[in-house]
Motif scaffolding. Structure first.
Motif, PDB file in Angstrom:
ATOM      1  N   GLN A   8      14.290  -1.699   1.257  1.00  0.00           N
ATOM      2  CA  GLN A   8      13.818  -0.460   1.869  1.00  0.00           C
ATOM      3  C   GLN A   8      12.544   0.054   1.209  1.00  0.00           C
ATOM      4  O   GLN A   8      11.677   0.604   1.869  1.00  0.00           O
ATOM      5  CB  GLN A   8      14.921   0.607   1.793  1.00  0.00           C
ATOM      6  N   THR A   9      12.432  -0.121  -0.103  1.00  0.00           N
ATOM      7  CA  THR A   9      11.281   0.410  -0.837  1.00  0.00           C
ATOM      8  C   THR A   9      10.167  -0.615  -1.030  1.00  0.00           C
ATOM      9  O   THR A   9       9.076  -0.256  -1.470  1.00  0.00           O
ATOM     10  CB  THR A   9      11.711   0.938  -2.222  1.00  0.00           C
ATOM     11  N   GLY A  10      10.451  -1.870  -0.741  1.00  0.00           N
ATOM     12  CA  GLY A  10       9.437  -2.904  -0.864  1.00  0.00           C
ATOM     13  C   GLY A  10       9.236  -3.435  -2.272  1.00  0.00           C
ATOM     14  O   GLY A  10       8.284  -4.162  -2.535  1.00  0.00           O
ATOM     15  N   ILE A  11      10.131  -3.085  -3.172  1.00  0.00           N
ATOM     16  CA  ILE A  11      10.038  -3.612  -4.535  1.00  0.00           C
ATOM     17  C   ILE A  11      10.985  -4.809  -4.649  1.00  0.00           C
ATOM     18  O   ILE A  11      12.157  -4.716  -4.290  1.00  0.00           O
ATOM     19  CB  ILE A  11      10.341  -2.531  -5.589  1.00  0.00           C
ATOM     20  N   LYS A  12      10.466  -5.926  -5.085  1.00  0.00           N
ATOM     21  CA  LYS A  12      11.268  -7.139  -5.160  1.00  0.00           C
ATOM     22  C   LYS A  12      12.146  -7.121  -6.409  1.00  0.00           C
ATOM     23  O   LYS A  12      11.737  -6.635  -7.455  1.00  0.00           O
ATOM     24  CB  LYS A  12      10.369  -8.365  -5.157  1.00  0.00           C
ATOM     25  N   GLY A  52      -0.455  -8.555 -10.133  1.00  0.00           N
ATOM     26  CA  GLY A  52      -1.289  -8.701  -8.946  1.00  0.00           C
ATOM     27  C   GLY A  52      -1.053  -7.624  -7.909  1.00  0.00           C
ATOM     28  O   GLY A  52      -1.207  -7.863  -6.723  1.00  0.00           O
ATOM     29  N   GLY A  53      -0.653  -6.437  -8.356  1.00  0.00           N
ATOM     30  CA  GLY A  53      -0.418  -5.331  -7.430  1.00  0.00           C
ATOM     31  C   GLY A  53       0.940  -5.350  -6.750  1.00  0.00           C
ATOM     32  O   GLY A  53       1.227  -4.521  -5.898  1.00  0.00           O
ATOM     33  N   GLU A  54       1.791  -6.281  -7.140  1.00  0.00           N
ATOM     34  CA  GLU A  54       3.130  -6.362  -6.549  1.00  0.00           C
ATOM     35  C   GLU A  54       4.181  -6.016  -7.598  1.00  0.00           C
ATOM     36  O   GLU A  54       4.277  -6.657  -8.637  1.00  0.00           O
ATOM     37  CB  GLU A  54       3.377  -7.775  -6.017  1.00  0.00           C
TER      38      GLU A  54
END
Length: 154
Positions: A35-39, A53-55
């Motif tokens: 849901q939050t896009g954090i792996k 790298g911004g992730e």
């Protein structure tokens, strides 16, 4: 902070204690990360948050018990949220206890505390702490600290 935390849970369809009890810690972690896009990754080393790298990524030590994994996720997720608030110019003072409130959400703890089995045990603090630890998949000491924070709010 509580409204922010509640919104994360509402986004993953946890609105009541009965929804919480039907889900595993791992499922909740994956749902919130999606849901939050954090792996999120499970590996054999110390849990950490990083931004390569911004992730953003959270790495959780899979050799720990489920309670410790859940607490580590709450801690790392709190650091991530604090950073996001900070770069948007928001204050982060209240975030120091984020992971306690995240792992044992106030809106669900409120629901638990009014259940008949809890009302009858008000004076048995050790029992309350044990039940909070059991229901929310946290360690006893974590539950003790969270109960203290909860009681301070009244």
């Amino acid at each position: 902070m509580n409204a922010l935390i509640e919104s994360f849970y509402l986004d993953v369809k946890i609105q009541r204690l009965e929804h919480w009890k039907k889900r595993s810690v791992t499922d909740i972690i994956y749902d919130i990360s999606k849901q939050t896009g954090i792996k999120v990754y499970f590996f054999d080393y110390q849990s950490e948050l990083n931004n390569l790298g911004g992730e953003w990524r959270i790495f959780l030590n899979q050799k720990q018990n489920k309670a410790k994994i859940w607490q580590d996720f709450g801690r790392q997720f709190g650091v991530y949220i604090s950073y996001q608030l900070l770069i948007k110019g928001n204050r982060t003072d209240e975030m120091k206890d984020f992971f306690y409130h995240f792992c044992v959400p106030t809106f669900l703890l409120n629901e638990l505390m009014v259940m008949p089995s809890f009302k009858n045990k008000e004076k048995e603090k050790e029992w309350l702490i044990g039940e909070i630890a059991r229901v929310f998949h946290v360690e006893y000491q974590f539950a003790k600290t969270r109960l203290g924070l909860y009681l301070q709010s009244f």
